[in-house]
Design an enzyme around this catalytic site. Structure first.
Site, PDB file in Angstrom:
ATOM      1  N   GLU A 149      16.442 -19.656  39.913  1.00 35.42           N
ATOM      2  CA  GLU A 149      14.984 -18.934  39.533  1.00 35.42           C
ATOM      3  C   GLU A 149      13.841 -19.736  39.599  1.00 35.42           C
ATOM      4  OE1 GLU A 149      15.736 -17.624  35.337  1.00 35.42           O
ATOM      5  OE2 GLU A 149      17.234 -16.215  36.371  1.00 35.42           O
ATOM      6  N   ASN A 190      19.832 -19.390  43.614  1.00 33.03           N
ATOM      7  CA  ASN A 190      20.258 -17.976  42.945  1.00 33.03           C
ATOM      8  C   ASN A 190      19.044 -17.739  42.103  1.00 33.03           C
ATOM      9  OD1 ASN A 190      22.266 -16.105  41.866  1.00 33.03           O
ATOM     10  ND2 ASN A 190      22.055 -17.190  39.653  1.00 33.03           N
ATOM     11  N   HIS A 226      20.559  -7.837  38.227  1.00 29.94           N
ATOM     12  CA  HIS A 226      20.461  -7.190  36.920  1.00 29.94           C
ATOM     13  C   HIS A 226      19.675  -5.979  37.166  1.00 29.94           C
ATOM     14  CE1 HIS A 226      22.275 -10.433  34.888  1.00 29.94           C
ATOM     15  NE2 HIS A 226      21.461 -11.519  35.622  1.00 29.94           N
ATOM     16  N   GLU A 254      25.355 -11.794  39.248  1.00 33.32           N
ATOM     17  CA  GLU A 254      25.222 -11.671  38.095  1.00 33.32           C
ATOM     18  C   GLU A 254      25.171  -9.797  37.810  1.00 33.32           C
ATOM     19  OE1 GLU A 254      22.288 -13.914  35.979  1.00 33.32           O
ATOM     20  OE2 GLU A 254      22.766 -15.770  37.232  1.00 33.32           O
ATOM     21  N   ASP A 256      24.965  -6.374  36.653  1.00 30.32           N
ATOM     22  CA  ASP A 256      24.984  -5.640  35.652  1.00 30.32           C
ATOM     23  C   ASP A 256      23.998  -4.284  35.921  1.00 30.32           C
ATOM     24  OD1 ASP A 256      22.835  -6.915  34.606  1.00 30.32           O
ATOM     25  OD2 ASP A 256      23.897  -7.794  32.765  1.00 30.32           O
TER      26      ASP A 256
END
Ligand SMILES: *[C@@H]1O[C@H](CO)[C@@H](O)[C@H](O)[C@H]1NC(C)=O
Ligand SMILES: *[C@@H]1O[C@H](CO)[C@@H](O)[C@H](O)[C@H]1NC(C)=O
Ligand SMILES: *[C@@H]1O[C@H](CO)[C@@H](O)[C@H](O)[C@H]1NC(C)=O
Ligand SMILES: *[C@@H]1O[C@H](CO)[C@@H](O)[C@H](O)[C@H]1NC(C)=O
Ligand SMILES: *[C@@H]1O[C@H](CO)[C@@H](O)[C@H](O)[C@H]1NC(C)=O
Length: 333
Positions: A149, A190, A226, A254, A256
């Site tokens: 990030e 990432n 996400h 990651e 979801d």
């Protein structure tokens, strides 16, 4: 109903969805040469329902917190490997591969690091930390998110001790340290909201291009993914191609899909999950998909995005949801 036809139905009704078989998403992924992973925390197995699902359904693990700086080195020179050791031991037991997460990040970074004001001190602290993590686990990790990030939403560099003291060179410095410490591990950057063509992903693509032109040991990018049910981007394949055309891998790291807690939005969530898997299936340089948690019982979503939840493939009772079968279907096609 005739006794025999009743028996024939039994496998359909009673098939334990938790047992791994050739139709499990993890097996279907493996047949496509992709891993099917999850993040978890080392204390979750204390709930006896957790481990059977982890072990039967996934073949790649990401430590959810256990390799973050505040956990690993809470004070200068004081290392805590307790949680990470448990996750690596579990991976060794089941043969799952591990994605390490993460080395250089602005968040979950102890104050003693954030307070550093001298660039050479910061570089030395970065090197010590990277050497320690890669030295301990390098031989057991497939990938690691070296940098997490680093950018703002508009594509500019985020303020952090890393950027403020070391400037735009900090990702290359971190990649070089990680490569020197464990040359066999694939090194990733990432980030979130780069699963679409936008200012942030374009800025990352420019950084990736520069790093590659400098010969930096960058293997790939992580698309965190996400997603908000119904608002997942529709150009993830194009965003992925932007990086894979440079020769990089892109993993979905990651995943979801959160939905309002008062609206289970099953179809929307299932569609977004299926689309994310399809993007990875269709790109040979996508090594696999990691879901950010096993069941809704342990998801980070409700605690961080109030009013939303139900973001994972297994519900509070560790039962597979419609999205699980949607993923299974797309992997079968
Ligand atoms: C080390 O980390 C574990 C969790 O991963 C925690 O339970 C334990 O208290 C920590 N130990 C110390 C000495 O801080
Ligand atoms: C970080 O700096 C703040 C402000 O100067 C100070 O209050 C705090 O004690 C420092 N923390 C550490 C761990 O160095
Ligand atoms: C993206 O960057 C351009 C300039 O490069 C700017 O005009 C535009 O507003 C930015 N878009 C977003 C969503 O930040
Ligand atoms: C980009 O976003 C950051 C963080 O929100 C902000 O501080 C900065 O002013 C923005 N830059 C531009 C050019 O919009
Ligand atoms: C993709 O999403 C964008 C932004 O949400 C939208 O404007 C566009 O119409 C969508 N394209 C397709 C082909 O659905």
């Amino acid at each position: 109903m005739h006794f025999l036809s009743l028996l024939a139905l039994v496998p359909l009704i009673a098939a334990n969805p938790v047992a791994r078989n050739n139709d499990s998403p993890v097996s279907l992924s493996k047949a496509r040469n992709k891993y099917f992973g999850t993040a978890y925390q080392s204390f979750y197995p204390a709930d006896g329902r957790f481990l059977p699902v982890l072990e039967s359904q996934f073949n790649q693990y990401t430590p959810e917190n256990e390799l973050k700086w505040e956990v690993v080195q809470p004070q200068r020179g004081v290392f805590n490997w307790t949680g990470a050791d448990l996750i690596f031991a579990e991976a060794k037991k089941t043969g799952a591969i591990v994605r390490g997460h993460t080395l250089v990040w602005h968040s979950q970074l102890p104050m003693w690091v954030q307070n550093i004001t001298d660039a050479s001190d910061l570089k030395s602290v970065m090197k010590t930390h990277i050497d320690a993590v890669m030295g301990r686990y390098g031989s057991q990790m497939a990938h690691i998110d070296v940098v997490n990030e680093p950018l703002n939403e508009n594509g500019t560099w985020r303020n952090s001790v890393w950027y403020n003291l070391l400037g735009e060179e900090f990702p290359r410095i971190a990649l070089d340290y990680a490569h020197a410490a464990a040359p066999q591990v694939k090194l990733y950057i990432n980030d979130y909201n780069i699963e679409s063509i936008n200012n942030k992903s374009l800025a990352h693509a420019a950084i990736a291009k520069k790093l590659l032109s400098q010969g930096a040991p960058l293997t790939g990018y992580g698309f965190q993914a996400h997603f908000i049910g119904g608002s997942a981007p529709n150009d993830t394949a194009q965003a992925m191609k932007m990086f894979t055309d440079m020769g990089l891998e892109v993993a979905i790291t990651e995943l979801d899909v959160r939905v309002p807690v008062n609206n289970r939005a099953r179809l929307i969530r299932s569609r977004d999950y299926a689309n994310a898997f399809k993007v990875c299936i269709d790109n040979p340089k996508c090594p696999g998909v990691t879901i950010w948690g096993v069941s809704d019982e342990t998801s980070w979503v409700p605690g961080v995005f109030a009013g939303t939840g139900s973001a994972l493939l297994f519900d509070f009772d560790y039962k597979p949801k419609q999205a699980y079968y949607a993923v299974q279907n797309v992997l079968k096609q």
